[in-house]
Design a protein around this motif. Structure first.
Motif, PDB file in Angstrom:
ATOM      1  N   GLU A  55      11.249   0.042   0.000  1.00 11.82           N
ATOM      2  CA  GLU A  55      11.867  -0.620   0.709  1.00 11.82           C
ATOM      3  C   GLU A  55      11.065  -1.207   1.986  1.00 11.82           C
ATOM      4  N   ALA A  56      10.875  -0.731   2.442  1.00 10.29           N
ATOM      5  CA  ALA A  56       9.930  -0.538   3.731  1.00 10.29           C
ATOM      6  C   ALA A  56       8.832  -1.046   3.426  1.00 10.29           C
ATOM      7  N   GLN A  57       8.417  -0.824   2.623  1.00  9.36           N
ATOM      8  CA  GLN A  57       7.027  -1.095   2.047  1.00  9.36           C
ATOM      9  C   GLN A  57       7.149  -2.830   1.884  1.00  9.36           C
ATOM     10  N   ALA A  58       8.161  -3.457   1.220  1.00  7.02           N
ATOM     11  CA  ALA A  58       8.602  -4.731   0.610  1.00  7.02           C
ATOM     12  C   ALA A  58       8.691  -5.406   2.440  1.00  7.02           C
ATOM     13  N   ARG A  59       8.960  -4.756   3.083  1.00  2.72           N
ATOM     14  CA  ARG A  59       9.499  -5.702   4.507  1.00  2.72           C
ATOM     15  C   ARG A  59       8.058  -6.015   4.857  1.00  2.72           C
ATOM     16  N   LEU A  60       7.241  -4.279   4.762  1.00  3.26           N
ATOM     17  CA  LEU A  60       6.041  -4.554   5.165  1.00  3.26           C
ATOM     18  C   LEU A  60       5.071  -6.143   4.764  1.00  3.26           C
ATOM     19  N   LYS A  61       4.938  -5.850   3.432  1.00  2.00           N
ATOM     20  CA  LYS A  61       4.734  -6.678   2.962  1.00  2.00           C
ATOM     21  C   LYS A  61       4.914  -8.535   3.623  1.00  2.00           C
ATOM     22  N   LYS A  62       6.057  -8.305   3.431  1.00  5.52           N
ATOM     23  CA  LYS A  62       6.714  -9.442   5.044  1.00  5.52           C
ATOM     24  C   LYS A  62       6.379 -10.161   5.555  1.00  5.52           C
ATOM     25  N   ARG A  63       6.159  -9.205   6.797  1.00  3.99           N
ATOM     26  CA  ARG A  63       5.942  -9.348   7.886  1.00  3.99           C
ATOM     27  C   ARG A  63       4.185  -9.685   7.635  1.00  3.99           C
ATOM     28  N   GLY A  64       3.666  -9.431   6.609  1.00  2.00           N
ATOM     29  CA  GLY A  64       1.938  -9.617   7.441  1.00  2.00           C
ATOM     30  C   GLY A  64       0.927  -8.168   6.325  1.00  2.00           C
ATOM     31  N   PHE A  65       1.594  -7.580   6.447  1.00  2.00           N
ATOM     32  CA  PHE A  65       0.256  -6.784   5.990  1.00  2.00           C
ATOM     33  C   PHE A  65       0.107  -6.488   4.978  1.00  2.00           C
ATOM     34  N   ALA A  66      -1.289  -6.462   4.668  1.00  2.00           N
ATOM     35  CA  ALA A  66      -1.602  -6.788   3.511  1.00  2.00           C
ATOM     36  C   ALA A  66      -1.438  -5.793   2.234  1.00  2.00           C
ATOM     37  N   ARG A  67      -2.071  -4.379   2.549  1.00  2.00           N
ATOM     38  CA  ARG A  67      -1.369  -3.686   1.778  1.00  2.00           C
ATOM     39  C   ARG A  67      -0.756  -2.422   1.654  1.00  2.00           C
ATOM     40  N   PRO A  68      -0.040  -2.340   2.218  1.00  2.00           N
ATOM     41  CA  PRO A  68       1.218  -1.584   2.698  1.00  2.00           C
ATOM     42  C   PRO A  68       1.467  -0.255   1.648  1.00  2.00           C
ATOM     43  N   GLU A  69       0.529   0.679   1.342  1.00  2.00           N
ATOM     44  CA  GLU A  69       1.004   1.610   0.570  1.00  2.00           C
ATOM     45  C   GLU A  69       2.092   3.069   0.590  1.00  2.00           C
ATOM     46  N   VAL A  70       2.895   3.455  -0.035  1.00  2.00           N
ATOM     47  CA  VAL A  70       3.621   4.369  -0.099  1.00  2.00           C
ATOM     48  C   VAL A  70       2.760   6.085  -0.417  1.00  2.00           C
ATOM     49  N   VAL A  71       3.435   6.729   0.455  1.00  2.00           N
ATOM     50  CA  VAL A  71       2.986   8.064   1.034  1.00  2.00           C
ATOM     51  C   VAL A  71       3.683   8.996   0.621  1.00  2.00           C
ATOM     52  N   VAL A  72       3.157  10.517   0.332  1.00  2.00           N
ATOM     53  CA  VAL A  72       4.228  11.374   0.051  1.00  2.00           C
ATOM     54  C   VAL A  72       3.476  12.418   0.545  1.00  2.00           C
ATOM     55  N   TRP A  73       4.399  13.387   1.112  1.00  2.00           N
ATOM     56  CA  TRP A  73       3.962  15.401   1.210  1.00  2.00           C
ATOM     57  C   TRP A  73       4.981  16.071   1.129  1.00  2.00           C
ATOM     58  N   ARG A  74       4.655  16.929  -0.013  1.00  2.00           N
ATOM     59  CA  ARG A  74       5.137  17.448  -0.294  1.00  2.00           C
ATOM     60  C   ARG A  74       5.145  19.092  -0.132  1.00  2.00           C
ATOM     61  N   ASP A  75       5.711  19.540   0.953  1.00  2.00           N
ATOM     62  CA  ASP A  75       5.025  20.469   0.916  1.00  2.00           C
ATOM     63  C   ASP A  75       3.375  21.034   2.136  1.00  2.00           C
ATOM     64  N   GLY A  76       3.892  20.193   2.373  1.00  2.00           N
ATOM     65  CA  GLY A  76       2.509  19.871   3.490  1.00  2.00           C
ATOM     66  C   GLY A  76       1.073  19.046   1.999  1.00  2.00           C
ATOM     67  N   VAL A  77       1.545  19.002   1.160  1.00  2.00           N
ATOM     68  CA  VAL A  77       0.122  18.122   0.342  1.00  2.00           C
ATOM     69  C   VAL A  77       0.855  17.162   0.197  1.00  2.00           C
ATOM     70  N   TYR A  78      -0.114  16.478  -0.234  1.00  2.00           N
ATOM     71  CA  TYR A  78      -0.673  15.023   0.617  1.00  2.00           C
ATOM     72  C   TYR A  78      -1.071  13.860  -0.968  1.00  2.00           C
ATOM     73  N   ARG A  79       0.079  13.185  -1.017  1.00  2.00           N
ATOM     74  CA  ARG A  79      -0.468  12.283  -2.214  1.00  2.00           C
ATOM     75  C   ARG A  79      -0.339  10.299  -2.157  1.00  2.00           C
ATOM     76  N   ASN A  80      -0.655   9.847  -2.721  1.00  2.00           N
ATOM     77  CA  ASN A  80      -0.902   8.128  -2.521  1.00  2.00           C
ATOM     78  C   ASN A  80      -0.012   8.198  -3.522  1.00  2.00           C
ATOM     79  N   VAL A  81       1.154   7.453  -3.455  1.00  2.00           N
ATOM     80  CA  VAL A  81       2.512   7.007  -4.869  1.00  2.00           C
ATOM     81  C   VAL A  81       1.306   5.973  -4.939  1.00  2.00           C
ATOM     82  N   THR A  82       1.578   4.738  -4.249  1.00  2.00           N
ATOM     83  CA  THR A  82       0.742   3.299  -4.802  1.00  2.00           C
ATOM     84  C   THR A  82      -0.344   3.117  -5.427  1.00  2.00           C
TER      85      THR A  82
END
Length: 514
Positions: A409-436
């Motif tokens: 939801e925040a990603q969608a709002r950021l796109k409307k504000r002019g951010f070209a490619r906002p991407e959702v990422v996640v850390w699970r127990d310190g391990v990173y992943r780019n969900v998008t």
């Protein structure tokens, strides 16, 4: 391996193998049996046992230090976890070595007792009655102080019986220390649950974990010592009663042992320690057995003394409640907002992105740059965070979310504000992943199950409403279900809120299979 981990490994090595100065210091020990003070081998084994105990305590502290480093530096999680596992293996090796030492110590003690069977017993060891009108057989207050056992048992069995009696205070001390530690664990758990900040909570949790580990050691030690005591006492008394033809008393003892086994089976797994329960149930039964033996043989003072012990044991609360302390997560969630006035300046720069060792948090990646970027680039969005990745590139993130849906939801709002490619990422127990970019195969679906035939209290329903973010409550037979949640972390937060509202409820998180 980083410099930090190498330093910790060096510290752990010093703990395990002993620096020259500390190893030279001889622990202060006393002979467990009077008369063995001059036996150099025996005293050396006791000193080595004490050194191993000190080393074990030090390794336990080193493990706790590494766990603290793991929380503070989750990026080093795998390497630190390997080192923690290695140290835990060392603890097992130390305990195994201690077991071998105890066998040697016990052998020396038993041989000494055998060699000194005919030596005069020191009066200070037992409270002999001074009244000459009382028969000699009744002058000993302590059952095994009477010569009857020495004269009628095989020498090796009598030596083992005496050694078992000498170990009784040690078993009682293990029990006392365990109960005292259990009370302190309860205090630490309460303080941890009430802690308002992570800074307050972490030291409490580490103290709790260290003390719980110590209690595990005490319970194991009690079990080993008590089994030796019980087996040798039972054998000796059974042997004498069989020689005397006391079939009725032997049958009663068998029934008592069976009743103890049934009682233990009913309590197994329901208290803080099965070892403590086993010790107290069998000790009470053993005292009753010894009372019967004393009465049969006419040792009235010993029988009276044992009856007093039985009364004391009956007053001991050994059904200690189980203590399960769940580690709390102090993740800071915050949605994305926009400000017309600068939130970040040279005096208040964009902070570094914190990586949590435990828990799940989503953020929105705004961009990856070869150099540091000024706050004005991000169109007034806040909160912002930066992190320099392994390639030395500057990554800027916005917000912090408990669920993927919130982040998208925040990603969608950021796109409307002019951010070209906002991407959702996640850390699970310190391990990173780019969900998008990479998807989120680790994401499951979860629900909470509450086993109860009664209606949920208003307090529980309010706790669910405040934390479940609109998840519904449904009833199916003898249980209620809450959710579905697409993030286990959120499910755990709801679960904890329900437990705080009603600690008696039986609650579990269930992962829903696809």
């Amino acid at each position: 391996m980083t410099k930090m981990i190498r330093v910790i490994c060096l510290l752990a090595g010093a703990v395990l193998f002993g620096a020259a100065g500390s190893y030279a210091r001889q622990p202060s020990v006393e002979a467990r049996i009077a008369g063995l003070e001059s036996n150099e081998e025996y005293m050396s084994l006791l000193e080595e046992d004490a050194r191993l105990q000190e080393r074990e305590d030090s390794v336990v502290r080193a493990v706790e230090s590494m766990r603290r480093q793991l929380r503070e530096n989750p990026a080093e999680g795998r390497a630190l976890a390997d080192e923690i596992l290695e140290l835990e293996n060392r603890i097992f090796e130390i305990r195994t070595a201690k077991g071998r030492l105890i066998d040697k110590i016990n052998t020396i003690e038993q041989n000494w007792v055998l060699a000194n069977l005919n030596a005069a017993e020191p009066e200070s060891a037992f409270d002999a009655a001074a009244d000459p009108g009382i028969p000699e057989s009744q002058k000993k207050r302590y059952l095994l102080a009477n010569r009857y056992f020495r004269d009628r048992l095989p020498a090796a069995d009598y030596a083992a019986l005496q050694q078992a009696q000498h170990l009784e205070p040690q078993a009682a001390e293990y029990m006392r220390r365990y109960r005292a530690n259990h009370a302190e664990l309860g205090r630490l758990a309460g303080a941890y649950r009430a802690a308002a900040t992570e800074e307050e909570a972490v030291p409490l949790f580490e103290s709790y974990a260290a003390l719980a580990s110590l209690n595990d050691v005490l319970a194991d030690s009690l079990s080993v010592v008590w089994n030796f005591i019980y087996d040798n006492k039972s054998f000796a008394y059974d042997y004498l009663l069989d020689k005397l033809g006391e079939e009725e008393l032997l049958t009663l003892q068998e029934k008592s042992a069976a009743e103890v086994a049934r009682s233990f089976a009913e309590l197994a797994g329901t208290t803080a320690s099965d070892e403590i329960v086993d010790y107290m149930l069998r000790r009470q039964a053993m005292v009753d057995y010894e009372t019967s033996v004393a009465a049969l043989l006419g040792f009235s003072q010993a029988a009276d003394s044992l009856r007093s012990v039985a009364v004391q044991l009956a007053a001991v609360d050994y059904r200690l409640p189980r203590q399960e302390l769940e580690e709390r997560y102090f993740l800071e969630y915050d949605s994305v907002a926009f400000s017309s006035t600068p939130k970040y300046t040279a005096q208040h720069p964009i902070p570094e992105c914190r990586i949590y060792a435990r828990g799940t948090i989503y953020r929105v990646l705004l961009g990856t740059f070869s150099t540091k970027r000024p706050p004005s680039v991000f169109h007034g969005a806040y909160p912002l965070f930066y992190r320099v990745n392994e390639q030395g590139r500057w990554c800027y993130y916005a917000g912090g979310f408990a669920t993927r849906a919130e982040a998208e939801e925040a990603q969608a709002r950021l796109k409307k504000r002019g951010f070209a490619r906002p991407e959702v990422v996640v850390w699970r127990d310190g391990v990173y992943r780019n969900v998008t970019v990479d998807g989120d195969p680790d994401q499951g679906a979860f629900r909470i199950e509450i086993a109860t035939s009664e209606a949920l209290s208003e307090e529980v329903r309010e706790a669910i409403a405040a934390t479940a973010q609109g998840a519904g409550i449904s009833r199916a037979g003898q249980k209620f279900t809450v959710g579905v949640f697409d993030d286990r972390m959120l499910a755990e937060q709801v679960e904890n809120a329900i437990r705080r509202a009603d600690p008696e409820l039986e609650i579990k998180i269930v992962e829903i299979s696809e």
